[in-house]
Design an enzyme around this catalytic site. Structure first.
Site, PDB file in Angstrom:
ATOM      1  N   ARG A  78      -7.758  -3.376   9.654  1.00  0.00           N
ATOM      2  CA  ARG A  78      -6.810  -4.277  10.331  1.00  0.00           C
ATOM      3  C   ARG A  78      -7.427  -4.932  11.570  1.00  0.00           C
ATOM      4  NH1 ARG A  78      -2.584  -3.555   7.086  1.00  0.00           N
ATOM      5  NH2 ARG A  78      -2.112  -1.432   6.396  1.00  0.00           N
ATOM      6  N   LYS A 138       0.827  -1.209   0.000  1.00  0.00           N
ATOM      7  CA  LYS A 138       0.000   0.000   0.000  1.00  0.00           C
ATOM      8  C   LYS A 138       0.861   1.260   0.000  1.00  0.00           C
ATOM      9  CE  LYS A 138      -3.157   0.494   3.393  1.00  0.00           C
ATOM     10  NZ  LYS A 138      -3.443   1.779   4.075  1.00  0.00           N
ATOM     11  N   SER A 139       1.903   1.272   0.812  1.00  0.00           N
ATOM     12  CA  SER A 139       2.762   2.460   0.901  1.00  0.00           C
ATOM     13  C   SER A 139       3.411   2.774  -0.443  1.00  0.00           C
ATOM     14  CB  SER A 139       3.842   2.240   1.957  1.00  0.00           C
ATOM     15  OG  SER A 139       3.282   2.098   3.239  1.00  0.00           O
ATOM     16  N   ASP A 175       1.614  -1.125  12.095  1.00  0.00           N
ATOM     17  CA  ASP A 175       0.329  -1.631  11.601  1.00  0.00           C
ATOM     18  C   ASP A 175       0.083  -3.087  11.975  1.00  0.00           C
ATOM     19  OD1 ASP A 175      -0.553   0.718  10.384  1.00  0.00           O
ATOM     20  OD2 ASP A 175       0.563   0.301   8.550  1.00  0.00           O
ATOM     21  N   ARG A 182      -9.310  11.638  12.499  1.00  0.00           N
ATOM     22  CA  ARG A 182      -7.871  11.472  12.747  1.00  0.00           C
ATOM     23  C   ARG A 182      -7.132  12.807  12.704  1.00  0.00           C
ATOM     24  NH1 ARG A 182      -6.373   6.843   8.648  1.00  0.00           N
ATOM     25  NH2 ARG A 182      -8.584   6.455   8.312  1.00  0.00           N
ATOM     26  N   GLY A 218      -5.395   7.726   5.449  1.00  0.00           N
ATOM     27  CA  GLY A 218      -4.545   8.745   6.036  1.00  0.00           C
ATOM     28  C   GLY A 218      -3.275   8.958   5.245  1.00  0.00           C
TER      29      GLY A 218
END
Length: 445
Positions: free
Chosen positions: A402, A29-30, A328, A130, A102
């Site tokens: 998650r 994902k990053s 995570d 957030r 985010g």
């Protein structure tokens, strides 16, 4: 966080054994977010193979298209991003909706903040709760104007400075998103921007900057801090990006195999960046049968295959300094700890309070619902494990993918089924999770 009960997709995981097979988890994902962003800032046609096509990443793709980049997928599932060049994005015509992401929102704020126009950001209920001050504060120092709700939360509008002022910024918390936001802003403005990082965090932005041709200074100062410097308005060159498997997604089948008897899985082409392998290090300390095979380098990143077999685990203490490399993965580590003999103590977890949910509280509530003994502190969690876990609980996910996946994994080893109130949220990071796990032998209902 309150749910809209009309749109929930409950799912229960039942006691399973013998998970077996070879699998590929979705792309990291990053790296997927960053490949789209850098492709939009580079001149030429960037191709991205293995992009994670989750809701989070697709929202970043829409955002970069709104800035004027051409973003499309071809018949071979390869993504093409034709960028406009550093500092040359166009003002979006509409609000940018980042859904649950985010990472997407905070990184793109850095990009937008160095352009002399207004950009409005919004997200779902979770993202809107957030904190965004962590990225807005350095942007304000650069001259960016911010119009936001109390507490610097979404929705908000930022108006880029003209001209923006480069700064030297010491990151006050271990956050790759804050570091990346400041570096991306610095790339798109004249002058030299410096980021001082007291605690080393994931370095995908630095690797990708260099991969796209940017010069990035990096040194360790006398205090042992990492000092990064970037000269603004460097031209980036389009690249061919291959996205490896996401280690944060790999964590779920890895722990599932460890806690279900008779299991052996091989996860192929997983990112093994040293800033992302804290969970593997911890599981090995707990006695996990995990081996790395076919290790190699691709695009500046280390990747390899992970072989995991069911194992008898023991409790350990996870030091606070390891948190940035596995932030995570703590929810699913708590699941592994539930089946380990003895106590597992996890320290330095304050960052979990400001994730998609208050992840620490959500994990504690899920453990309590399923008969696991634990102790929750402001920034730590102690799980007192054993061979058998009762299960039978219903877990509130709080719009957190998650949490949903972690407690479905828990259910695979419990005596009674474990139900999560919403499995639909899993699509934000791991589309097809339930189908993939069932193909390996997991039982969901």
């Amino acid at each position: 966080m309150a749910h809209d009960s009309t749109n929930l997709s409950p799912l229960a995981a039942c006691k399973s054994s013998g998970l077996r097979g070879h699998l590929r988890v979705p792309g990291d994902k990053s790296i997927s977010h960053r490949a789209l962003i850098f492709g939009a800032l580079a001149r030429g046609d960037t191709t991205i193979h293995g992009l994670l096509e989750s809701e989070d990443v697709l929202n970043t793709a829409k955002a970069m298209a709104a800035f004027g980049a051409s973003v499309r997928k071809d018949e071979a599932d390869v993504w093409h991003v034709t960028g406009l060049g550093t500092g040359s994005l166009l003002e979006p015509a509409n609000v940018l909706d980042f859904g649950n992401s985010g990472t997407g929102a905070r990184l793109v704020m850095g990009v937008a903040g160095a352009h002399a126009f207004a950009t409005t950001f919004m997200g779902d209920a979770s993202l809107s709760s957030r904190p965004m001050a962590r990225v807005l504060n350095p942007l304000r120092q650069m001259g960016v104007e911010v119009l936001s709700r109390s507490g610097d939360r979404l929705p908000l509008t930022i108006k880029g400075a003209d001209p923006a002022q480069p700064i030297t910024y010491r990151v006050p918390m271990a956050s790759a998103q804050v570091k990346s936001c400041v570096l991306l802003a610095g790339l798109n403005m004249a002058g030299t921007t410096t980021v001082i990082e007291p605690v080393k965090t994931r370095d995908h932005t630095e690797k990708m900057l260099r991969g796209f041709g940017a010069t990035l200074g990096e040194e360790i100062n006398d205090e042992g801090e990492t000092v990064l410097t970037i000269e603004g308005l460097q031209e980036l060159t389009a690249q061919d990006v291959i996205v490896p498997g996401d280690p944060s997604s790999a964590a779920f089948p890895i722990v599932a195999a460890l806690i279900t008897p008779g299991s052996e899985l091989v996860l192929e082409d997983i990112l093994l960046n040293e800033t992302r392998t804290g969970l593997i290090t911890t599981l090995l300390e707990m006695g996990a049968d995990i081996t790395i095979e076919n290790e190699r380098n691709s695009g500046g990143e280390t990747i390899g295959d992970i072989r995991v077999r069911s194992s008898a685990l023991k409790g350990v203490t996870v030091p606070a300094e390891r948190a940035p490399s596995m932030i995570d993965e703590y929810p699913v580590l708590a699941v592994a700890a539930s089946f380990a003999q003895g106590e597992t103590r996890m320290e330095g977890l304050e960052e979990l309070r400001v994730k998609e949910s208050d992840r620490l509280a959500a994990v504690a509530a899920g453990l309590e619902a399923n008969g696991v003994t634990f102790e929750e502190g402001r920034d730590y969690l102690v799980v007192k494990g054993g061979a058998a876990v009762a299960g039978g609980g219903r877990v509130i996910t709080h719009l957190d993918h998650r949490i949903a996946m972690s407690f479905l994994v828990l259910g695979l080893g419990c005596e009674k089924p474990v139900t999560v109130d919403d499995a639909g949220i899993i699509n934000t990071s791991f589309p097809g999770f339930a189908d993939l796990m069932e193909a390996l032998g997991a039982t969901f209902e």
